[in-house]
Enzyme design. Sequence first.
Site, PDB file in Angstrom:
ATOM      1  N   SER A 116     -94.042 -72.087 -37.685  1.00 54.60           N
ATOM      2  CA  SER A 116     -95.625 -71.694 -37.799  1.00 54.60           C
ATOM      3  C   SER A 116     -96.533 -72.272 -36.619  1.00 54.60           C
ATOM      4  O   SER A 116     -96.702 -73.539 -36.157  1.00 54.60           O
ATOM      5  CB  SER A 116     -96.033 -72.268 -39.145  1.00 54.60           C
ATOM      6  OG  SER A 116     -97.254 -72.467 -39.042  1.00 54.60           O
ATOM      7  N   HIS A 145     -93.898 -67.576 -37.143  1.00 54.25           N
ATOM      8  CA  HIS A 145     -94.739 -67.251 -38.001  1.00 54.25           C
ATOM      9  C   HIS A 145     -96.395 -67.407 -37.798  1.00 54.25           C
ATOM     10  O   HIS A 145     -96.701 -68.591 -37.076  1.00 54.25           O
ATOM     11  CB  HIS A 145     -94.509 -68.573 -39.286  1.00 54.25           C
ATOM     12  CG  HIS A 145     -95.207 -68.482 -40.599  1.00 54.25           C
ATOM     13  ND1 HIS A 145     -94.779 -67.580 -41.535  1.00 54.25           N
ATOM     14  CD2 HIS A 145     -96.265 -69.105 -40.899  1.00 54.25           C
ATOM     15  CE1 HIS A 145     -95.430 -67.588 -42.510  1.00 54.25           C
ATOM     16  NE2 HIS A 145     -96.574 -68.614 -42.115  1.00 54.25           N
ATOM     17  N   ASP A 170    -100.137 -67.384 -39.110  1.00 57.78           N
ATOM     18  CA  ASP A 170    -101.088 -67.788 -40.193  1.00 57.78           C
ATOM     19  C   ASP A 170    -102.325 -67.297 -40.063  1.00 57.78           C
ATOM     20  O   ASP A 170    -103.171 -67.860 -39.121  1.00 57.78           O
ATOM     21  CB  ASP A 170    -101.002 -69.078 -40.492  1.00 57.78           C
ATOM     22  CG  ASP A 170     -99.770 -69.581 -41.134  1.00 57.78           C
ATOM     23  OD1 ASP A 170     -99.285 -69.485 -42.147  1.00 57.78           O
ATOM     24  OD2 ASP A 170     -99.195 -70.570 -40.776  1.00 57.78           O
ATOM     25  N   MET A 201    -106.222 -66.626 -41.408  1.00 54.65           N
ATOM     26  CA  MET A 201    -106.996 -67.595 -42.524  1.00 54.65           C
ATOM     27  C   MET A 201    -108.402 -67.014 -42.117  1.00 54.65           C
ATOM     28  O   MET A 201    -108.917 -67.054 -41.026  1.00 54.65           O
ATOM     29  CB  MET A 201    -106.851 -68.998 -42.502  1.00 54.65           C
ATOM     30  CG  MET A 201    -105.429 -69.543 -42.651  1.00 54.65           C
ATOM     31  SD  MET A 201    -105.580 -71.313 -42.557  1.00 54.65           S
ATOM     32  CE  MET A 201    -103.813 -71.639 -42.495  1.00 54.65           C
ATOM     33  N   HIS A 221     -98.594 -63.972 -41.965  1.00 54.24           N
ATOM     34  CA  HIS A 221     -98.965 -64.500 -43.350  1.00 54.24           C
ATOM     35  C   HIS A 221    -100.422 -64.284 -43.298  1.00 54.24           C
ATOM     36  O   HIS A 221    -100.972 -65.174 -42.864  1.00 54.24           O
ATOM     37  CB  HIS A 221     -98.572 -65.805 -43.260  1.00 54.24           C
ATOM     38  CG  HIS A 221     -98.725 -66.414 -44.726  1.00 54.24           C
ATOM     39  ND1 HIS A 221     -98.794 -68.068 -44.786  1.00 54.24           N
ATOM     40  CD2 HIS A 221     -99.227 -66.075 -45.800  1.00 54.24           C
ATOM     41  CE1 HIS A 221     -99.047 -68.267 -46.287  1.00 54.24           C
ATOM     42  NE2 HIS A 221     -99.395 -67.104 -46.521  1.00 54.24           N
ATOM     43  N   MET A 226    -103.650 -64.909 -45.118  1.00 54.18           N
ATOM     44  CA  MET A 226    -104.504 -65.704 -46.133  1.00 54.18           C
ATOM     45  C   MET A 226    -105.867 -65.121 -45.911  1.00 54.18           C
ATOM     46  O   MET A 226    -106.825 -65.702 -45.572  1.00 54.18           O
ATOM     47  CB  MET A 226    -104.148 -67.121 -45.776  1.00 54.18           C
ATOM     48  CG  MET A 226    -103.078 -67.619 -46.321  1.00 54.18           C
ATOM     49  SD  MET A 226    -102.499 -69.308 -45.613  1.00 54.18           S
ATOM     50  CE  MET A 226    -101.888 -68.553 -44.040  1.00 54.18           C
ATOM     51  N   MET A 268     -95.031 -70.131 -51.845  1.00 50.82           N
ATOM     52  CA  MET A 268     -95.910 -71.344 -51.155  1.00 50.82           C
ATOM     53  C   MET A 268     -95.670 -72.603 -51.577  1.00 50.82           C
ATOM     54  O   MET A 268     -95.661 -72.738 -52.813  1.00 50.82           O
ATOM     55  CB  MET A 268     -97.499 -71.030 -51.143  1.00 50.82           C
ATOM     56  CG  MET A 268     -98.048 -69.942 -50.235  1.00 50.82           C
ATOM     57  SD  MET A 268     -97.695 -70.089 -48.499  1.00 50.82           S
ATOM     58  CE  MET A 268     -98.435 -71.615 -48.137  1.00 50.82           C
ATOM     59  N   ASP A 281     -93.004 -72.077 -47.357  1.00 46.97           N
ATOM     60  CA  ASP A 281     -93.971 -72.421 -46.531  1.00 46.97           C
ATOM     61  C   ASP A 281     -94.858 -73.583 -46.868  1.00 46.97           C
ATOM     62  O   ASP A 281     -95.515 -73.491 -47.960  1.00 46.97           O
ATOM     63  CB  ASP A 281     -94.853 -71.082 -46.213  1.00 46.97           C
ATOM     64  CG  ASP A 281     -95.744 -71.303 -45.156  1.00 46.97           C
ATOM     65  OD1 ASP A 281     -95.687 -72.396 -44.396  1.00 46.97           O
ATOM     66  OD2 ASP A 281     -96.844 -70.299 -45.081  1.00 46.97           O
TER      67      ASP A 281
HETATM   68  C1  DX5 Z   1    -100.395 -73.288 -44.322  1.00 49.16           C
HETATM   69  C2  DX5 Z   1     -99.683 -72.325 -43.629  1.00 49.16           C
HETATM   70  C3  DX5 Z   1     -98.416 -72.956 -43.189  1.00 49.16           C
HETATM   71  C4  DX5 Z   1     -98.483 -73.911 -42.331  1.00 49.16           C
HETATM   72  C5  DX5 Z   1     -97.277 -74.984 -42.618  1.00 49.16           C
HETATM   73  O1  DX5 Z   1    -101.212 -72.560 -45.233  1.00 49.16           O
HETATM   74  O2  DX5 Z   1     -99.241 -71.123 -44.344  1.00 49.16           O
HETATM   75  O3  DX5 Z   1     -97.770 -71.972 -42.447  1.00 49.16           O
HETATM   76  O4  DX5 Z   1     -98.560 -73.808 -40.876  1.00 49.16           O
HETATM   77  O5  DX5 Z   1     -97.362 -76.078 -42.100  1.00 49.16           O
HETATM   78  P1  DX5 Z   1     -96.292 -77.200 -42.266  1.00 49.16           P
HETATM   79  O6  DX5 Z   1     -95.020 -76.924 -42.183  1.00 49.16           O
HETATM   80  O7  DX5 Z   1     -96.754 -78.379 -41.378  1.00 49.16           O
HETATM   81  O8  DX5 Z   1     -96.644 -77.745 -43.857  1.00 49.16           O
HETATM   82 ZN    ZN Z   2     -97.691 -69.682 -43.498  1.00 48.71          ZN
END
Ligand code: DX5
Ligand code: ZN
Length: 215
Positions: free
Chosen positions: A9, A34, A36, A38, A67, A69, A138, A176
């Site tokens: 990630s 990965h 993310d 947001m 991913h 969000m 999740m 994740d």
């Molecule tokens: C959180 C993200 C994850 C995050 C995971 O909402 O979707 O991908 O980066 O981070 P760790 O592995 O540090 O929990």
């Molecule tokens: Zn993620």
Amino acid sequence: MKNTVIAASLLSADFARLGEDCERAHASGCDWLHFDIMDGMFVPSISFGGPVLRSVAGVSKLPIDVHMMVTEPIRYIRRYAELGAAGITIHAEAAKDVRAAIAEIRSCGVRAGLALKPATPVSSIFELIPLVDMVLVMTVEPGFGGQEFMSETLPKIAEVRQIAESLGQPLDIEVDGGINGITAALVREAGANVLVSGSYLFAAQDMSAAVSSLR
Ligand code: DX5
Ligand code: ZN
């Protein structure tokens, strides 16, 4: 079931050295990056979007697992596919018409994923599972890296795996949040085969050893 896929990630990468961190993940044996996204609405924080995806896709040797969000992700799916996503995962809670959003991902020719927050029951997506390549369970509340793994999500992983097996579907099950050398064994045992890890991998002195500890 396929071998375990490790997705690094980038939320935990050093954004001032993003290209180097992408290469470090590749050299350490990660399978996917990965990414993310947001929006500050579906989750409280804002991360990064299209311009960063374009740059990462330009240097990455690994498939990029996006991913989203994001509220009503259908607005952005085509753009992120064109910028280089290999797969796009949307949240079941984020779209009024989840089927339409999955169809949009499919029409872009990239892998389709459907994500569930910890409190969302698997039963709510039962009829959608045959439409996707991957379900993301999740294992923390989405929005931030570095949180503690929620063990109460383990039965959901097993439930999705059982449904996929009963359908005869070669479904990928991604987890994740809070994945490290200890929790990885728990989620693999429950049926997950795609493990996202951020803070654990990027904080490691020896990222290759950390990747091996997840497999
Ligand atoms: C959180 C993200 C994850 C995050 C995971 O909402 O979707 O991908 O980066 O981070 P760790 O592995 O540090 O929990
Ligand atoms: Zn993620």
